[in-house]
Design an enzyme around this catalytic site. Sequence first.
Site, PDB file in Angstrom:
ATOM      1  N   ASP A 126       0.875  -1.164   0.000  1.00 14.87           N
ATOM      2  CA  ASP A 126       0.000   0.000   0.000  1.00 14.87           C
ATOM      3  C   ASP A 126       0.915   1.218   0.000  1.00 14.87           C
ATOM      4  O   ASP A 126       2.081   1.129   0.390  1.00 14.87           O
ATOM      5  CB  ASP A 126      -0.885  -0.043   1.257  1.00 14.87           C
ATOM      6  CG  ASP A 126      -1.862   1.117   1.315  1.00 14.87           C
ATOM      7  OD1 ASP A 126      -2.313   1.555   0.237  1.00 14.87           O
ATOM      8  OD2 ASP A 126      -2.159   1.584   2.423  1.00 14.87           O
ATOM      9  N   LYS A 127       0.441   2.383  -0.434  1.00 17.59           N
ATOM     10  CA  LYS A 127       1.315   3.563  -0.497  1.00 17.59           C
ATOM     11  C   LYS A 127       1.245   4.389   0.776  1.00 17.59           C
ATOM     12  O   LYS A 127       2.182   4.445   1.564  1.00 17.59           O
ATOM     13  CB  LYS A 127       0.978   4.428  -1.716  1.00 17.59           C
ATOM     14  CG  LYS A 127       1.936   5.623  -1.876  1.00 17.59           C
ATOM     15  CD  LYS A 127       1.616   6.445  -3.098  1.00 17.59           C
ATOM     16  CE  LYS A 127       0.426   7.345  -2.883  1.00 17.59           C
ATOM     17  NZ  LYS A 127       0.674   8.460  -1.945  1.00 17.59           N
ATOM     18  N   PHE A 132     -16.405   9.415   4.007  1.00 17.28           N
ATOM     19  CA  PHE A 132     -15.539   9.004   2.902  1.00 17.28           C
ATOM     20  C   PHE A 132     -15.723   7.517   2.618  1.00 17.28           C
ATOM     21  O   PHE A 132     -15.794   6.701   3.530  1.00 17.28           O
ATOM     22  CB  PHE A 132     -14.069   9.274   3.241  1.00 17.28           C
ATOM     23  CG  PHE A 132     -13.129   8.790   2.172  1.00 17.28           C
ATOM     24  CD1 PHE A 132     -12.966   9.514   1.004  1.00 17.28           C
ATOM     25  CD2 PHE A 132     -12.441   7.589   2.314  1.00 17.28           C
ATOM     26  CE1 PHE A 132     -12.120   9.065   0.002  1.00 17.28           C
ATOM     27  CE2 PHE A 132     -11.602   7.131   1.322  1.00 17.28           C
ATOM     28  CZ  PHE A 132     -11.429   7.872   0.160  1.00 17.28           C
ATOM     29  N   ARG A 182       0.095  14.521  -3.462  1.00 22.06           N
ATOM     30  CA  ARG A 182      -1.250  13.964  -3.361  1.00 22.06           C
ATOM     31  C   ARG A 182      -2.217  15.120  -3.535  1.00 22.06           C
ATOM     32  O   ARG A 182      -2.152  16.108  -2.799  1.00 22.06           O
ATOM     33  CB  ARG A 182      -1.464  13.285  -2.012  1.00 22.06           C
ATOM     34  CG  ARG A 182      -2.848  12.670  -1.938  1.00 22.06           C
ATOM     35  CD  ARG A 182      -2.941  11.636  -0.868  1.00 22.06           C
ATOM     36  NE  ARG A 182      -4.261  11.021  -0.874  1.00 22.06           N
ATOM     37  CZ  ARG A 182      -4.680  10.181   0.047  1.00 22.06           C
ATOM     38  NH1 ARG A 182      -3.887   9.837   1.036  1.00 22.06           N
ATOM     39  NH2 ARG A 182      -5.885   9.656  -0.001  1.00 22.06           N
ATOM     40  N   ASP A 209      -4.626   5.994  -4.259  1.00 16.21           N
ATOM     41  CA  ASP A 209      -4.267   7.347  -4.673  1.00 16.21           C
ATOM     42  C   ASP A 209      -4.261   7.479  -6.196  1.00 16.21           C
ATOM     43  O   ASP A 209      -4.403   6.499  -6.924  1.00 16.21           O
ATOM     44  CB  ASP A 209      -2.895   7.708  -4.089  1.00 16.21           C
ATOM     45  CG  ASP A 209      -2.720   9.210  -3.916  1.00 16.21           C
ATOM     46  OD1 ASP A 209      -3.536   9.972  -4.462  1.00 16.21           O
ATOM     47  OD2 ASP A 209      -1.762   9.615  -3.225  1.00 16.21           O
ATOM     48  N   ASP A 238      -1.651  -1.057   5.906  1.00 17.38           N
ATOM     49  CA  ASP A 238      -1.899  -0.511   7.241  1.00 17.38           C
ATOM     50  C   ASP A 238      -3.067  -1.192   7.953  1.00 17.38           C
ATOM     51  O   ASP A 238      -3.414  -0.844   9.067  1.00 17.38           O
ATOM     52  CB  ASP A 238      -2.139   1.002   7.174  1.00 17.38           C
ATOM     53  CG  ASP A 238      -3.307   1.361   6.255  1.00 17.38           C
ATOM     54  OD1 ASP A 238      -4.056   0.439   5.879  1.00 17.38           O
ATOM     55  OD2 ASP A 238      -3.478   2.536   5.921  1.00 17.38           O
ATOM     56  N   ALA A 260      -6.298  -1.143   7.372  1.00 23.22           N
ATOM     57  CA  ALA A 260      -7.634  -0.551   7.350  1.00 23.22           C
ATOM     58  C   ALA A 260      -8.404  -0.975   6.103  1.00 23.22           C
ATOM     59  O   ALA A 260      -9.397  -1.683   6.195  1.00 23.22           O
ATOM     60  CB  ALA A 260      -7.526   0.966   7.415  1.00 23.22           C
ATOM     61  N   ASN A 261      -7.913  -0.549   4.923  1.00 23.78           N
ATOM     62  CA  ASN A 261      -8.606  -0.901   3.676  1.00 23.78           C
ATOM     63  C   ASN A 261      -8.026  -2.156   3.036  1.00 23.78           C
ATOM     64  O   ASN A 261      -8.434  -2.539   1.952  1.00 23.78           O
ATOM     65  CB  ASN A 261      -8.502   0.254   2.670  1.00 23.78           C
ATOM     66  CG  ASN A 261      -9.278   1.458   3.130  1.00 23.78           C
ATOM     67  OD1 ASN A 261     -10.326   1.313   3.747  1.00 23.78           O
ATOM     68  ND2 ASN A 261      -8.772   2.638   2.864  1.00 23.78           N
ATOM     69  N   ASP A 262      -7.049  -2.770   3.696  1.00 21.32           N
ATOM     70  CA  ASP A 262      -6.329  -3.864   3.063  1.00 21.32           C
ATOM     71  C   ASP A 262      -6.646  -5.225   3.675  1.00 21.32           C
ATOM     72  O   ASP A 262      -5.944  -6.194   3.421  1.00 21.32           O
ATOM     73  CB  ASP A 262      -4.811  -3.619   3.169  1.00 21.32           C
ATOM     74  CG  ASP A 262      -4.425  -2.236   2.702  1.00 21.32           C
ATOM     75  OD1 ASP A 262      -4.963  -1.818   1.670  1.00 21.32           O
ATOM     76  OD2 ASP A 262      -3.612  -1.570   3.353  1.00 21.32           O
TER      77      ASP A 262
END
Length: 1254
Positions: free
Chosen positions: A502-503, A633, A689, A755, A885, A887-889
Amino acid sequence: MEKEDLKVLNEGEEEEMELQGYRLCPWRLALVGLGVLCTGGFLLLLLYWMPEWCVKSTCTRTTARDADVVLLRSTDEFRRWFLARVRVMLAPGSNPFHSLETQTTSPSPQPANGHNPPPSDGSAAQELFGIYGDYQPTQIRYFTFHSTKYYWNDGLQNFDVLTGLDDLQVSCSTLHLEHSAGLTRNQQKYRRLFFGVNEIAVKVPSVFKLLIKEVLNPFYIFQLFSVILWSADEYYYYAAAILFMSIISIATSLYTIKKQYIMLHDMVATHSTVRVSVCRANNEIEEILSTDLVPGDVMVIPSNGTNMPCDAVLVSGTCIVNESMLTGESVPVTKTNLPNPLPGESGDKADVYTTEEHKRHTLFCGTNVIQTRFYTGELVKAVVVSTGFSTAKGQLVRSILYPKPTDFKLYRDAYLFLLCLVAVAGIGFVYSIVLSVMNEVPAKTIIIESLDIITITVPPALPAAMTAGIVYAQRRLKRLGIFCISPQRINICGQINLVCFDKTGTLTEDGLDLWGVQRVENGSFHVSEENAYQENLVTSRFVACMATCHSLTKIDGQLSGDPLDLKMFEAIGWILEEATEEETSLHNRIMPTVVRPPKQLLPPQPAASPEQDMELYELSSAHEVGIVRQFPFSSALQRMCVVARLLGEKRMDAYMKGAPEVVVSLCKKETVPETFAEVLEGYTKQGFRVIALAHRRLESKLTWHKVQNISRDHIEANMDFLGLIIMQNKLKAETPAVLQDLHQASIRTVMVTGDNMLTAISVARDCGMIPPQDAVIIADAFPPHDGHAAKITWRYADKPSKTSSLQAINISLEDVCHADEPKAQELYHFAMNGKSFAIISEHFPDLLQKLVLQGTVFARMAPDQKTQLIEALQGVDYFVGMCGDGANDCGALKRAHGGISLSELEASVASPFTSKTPNISCVPSLIREGRAALITSFCVFKFMALYSIIQYISVTLLYSILSNLGDFQFLFIDIAIILLIVFTMSLNPAWKELVSRRPPSGLISGPLLFSVLTQILICLGFQTITFLWVRQQSWYTAWTPLSDACNHSSPINVSDHNDTDVDDHNIQNYENTSLFYVSSFQYLVVAIVFSKGKPFRQPSYKNWPFVLSAFSLYVFLLFIMFHPVRSIDDFFEVVCVPFEWRMQLFVIVLVNAAVSVFAETFILDIVLWKLVFSRDKQSGLGVASAAPTPQKAGDLKVFTRLFRLCCPSKMAPRARYMHLAQELRVDPDWPPKPTTTTEAKARPENGSTYQINS
């Protein structure tokens, strides 16, 4: 009939299973019972281990509807069998969601009465029959499997799971209209019959139950058989030692399993018995235990927060929730009420409610509600969606309780290897019988000694030995701050050859710094400004959007929320105020959150006239914005939106922020500058970003109540573009060095991020993921429209000015080079966004495999797309690591072979590994430890196999003279040598750096088989030489207690040995003594030879427990061989031999050691490893590696040609990605040229075709 009645459960899901129905057959049961008696219970054990045999031997096939027993088989690659008993429940109805009050009475002439069989659920059902006395009881068939109940569904003609409100597929508006009033007490009791008690019941089994389950393991049954056999053969000491070891092993295992159950029980028990308030259908509020909750109950969330006991969807109010237990993400999340579109507005957009789609409105079981936001007269309510094991937490606990077997070649090969050992044992079994019959040995002795061969060949300590290396690796990882909840994955991590990152927060810093803003007015950009903290901007829409469009909240007086939102809000210096409970109770419709600028930034107001009302003056001079509604979001939508109202204004405003491409698509075209694409590209190429802002003035007819129920699609349209916020996302200091280490180790790195693509490409270049000279090809995919097929356009991201770079690509890919010539590989990289990835996956599935082969940047990827990418990479046989991290992964972290979450929590259930170090330096550490653990597993397995074979050779040779090893000889070998060595040889730490070659993934590979077979032949050869040579000695005679072979050459006199007892087992003889000495040294030799160090583990001489153990054993063996001690000799039942023969034995041992070391070190490590390694490098793709020197290239040519002569069929690469790489090397149309288009053609049933057009 069998095929017709083969049902499929959970079709299309991870737990998909085939189901067959069976009915108990009395005569088959009787036959099986007889068989159990005749076999002394062994048949019962066999049926316990083999559920398929158990069902088919005791039952007959029937339809699933009439089954007493169901036989289940998983449809995954493991194809495991399970059985479950079908039970019957009586209930007033068959559907838990039916309202019994409105249901018509059954026309059956036999109403429910006392003559009906009692319901299986006891008092609850009896009570309901008392209430609904007019209803005909319905028989409901169900079975329980892996803590989930499957009910028979007449409509589907199959068993089905009742999960909760998700089963109804209700729309958001229906959920508000029909499910927000609550249930009556009778409805709740009726539903509880089906859904059961709301608890995630992790029952800690009693020690007795665990003991029975553990002891019935085939391995322990085999050990029990061995102990009985050895006792019958009077090997009491050895049998007692093995029994003692088994008891210790079982006790340790029981302690560990019990501890894990208790830990899991404690983890899930936090919410099990809290008191909750629920709304009843008659508007009453009732307090009940959370265990009584059922789907459809309306739960009142207390203002001071609570631990959620179920999954529930918010229908009114807002909650701040800590979801760290589920995601590992410690930042609180704002949950808003589910939108309630008006009937006229719903149309096609009325989404069916699902927990995944609407997770921003769903409170998940086990998460902690910190605080709530509510309005006077309106409680914060949530409708219970699912309970117990159907909740998100329940599913996680189920995955821990019932894990899928680890599919790894090592474990499959281990079973094959054991089968080979069993086959070898079979040969010895037949050999010993034939030999004994020829020598007219008594039948009892024949049986015992023949079976003894089998117990010798299959090593009893193998499972414990294999586990030791993993346990040690787990401890080392823990010292590095990496915690593991799935230890078996450590070995698999040793094979990882591709890592996805992840970035944000992983490769780059978590926090973003505001670099600047670029506002838009009248459809054109202003000059970029450093910040928005300016007096002339304080009342602008741009700043109002920055001040309101976030999910920040105050917890204990401190602002808390997403780091990006915090930076953005801090940059404008505004103040956020939230209403307290006291303030809320004084007003009818107070706004929950108000933001305002500091007074010094506001423009000066004219002085108030004396007659002007002071309060009105203060009101007009204030500039406060209230946040009326928040649409949080969403990773899938890539944007968030709020509805706000300026104090004193009648009309409301909508503000939106999100990904520039998404925001622009929702704005009026005339408000977007023509230079938007160029400006955005300029920023993203520099690695910034970029976030876009937009605004819309809402219609005056939209009242506060209407806004609370409107869907976000109506708000997020026809927006005015406001401008861009440019955030600087700095690389973490460790990132470039770690990626460099991975590249040098031939491990591919891929970026998968939410991103912008150009930002991601820029970061990939900055961190070294994409070298400066390499081209980046962007694949833009477009779905089919207006009769045109789906297509992909190819463009070069950087438009490289030097054409030589592009020519190099074409030459290197079109020129078909020889396999033994070095060749540039990574000169181009593919990049694509989530939208293109989805289109290519659907319309170009065969092209996707080629793209992931060189795909390096995947941008704007939704969480589920990250998981799909991992699956696509695994589909071409990559061993994939994932670092994110948490969360979204979550999905990607679980799906990868080695998922590692950067989290502060010690162990996150979101991924197999969790690192407390908040950077990617944990990735090489995990791979190094994985490689060390894998090599340790190979070493241990090879050693244990050799130990069995060496002992097997010794016993087989001694059987030929009707002898055997002594009880204490067995004891010394198995306890003092084998256990001590095997548990210390696993202690080698990982090598300090990653090397460019990987260890093999399985035992059935050329080098490893060569290693084992050569050592077996060497040991066989030297034992046979010893056995035959001792019989050729001049002093050799058949040994008797009065023999005096060593009297001439040794000061020790054994002629006074007057023991005339007959040795029944013929243990004491010269052959036995010679083989005992030689074989004891052989165990130590192979241990040292197999205990490999560099390049995957530290050298063995750094493992001091192993060195000390081996050295002590060598000293002891040399001592008893050269300086016989009467008591030791008697203990081991060895006989005295001449000193010259001891010297000859010493020479045999030295030559044996030299040959073993030569075969393993020179032939295997230098010749075979290089051949295999060179083949992998030529066949592989996607790894950056330095070109070999001319000398090395020459060596590779020689080795490769030699290897081709030896085994030409083995040259083809095994991995799918290697096959694809070879195909693409000779494809003149690959990679696609710039500005070309690839169109999808009509797809045949088994795939798709495409055509590249210029």
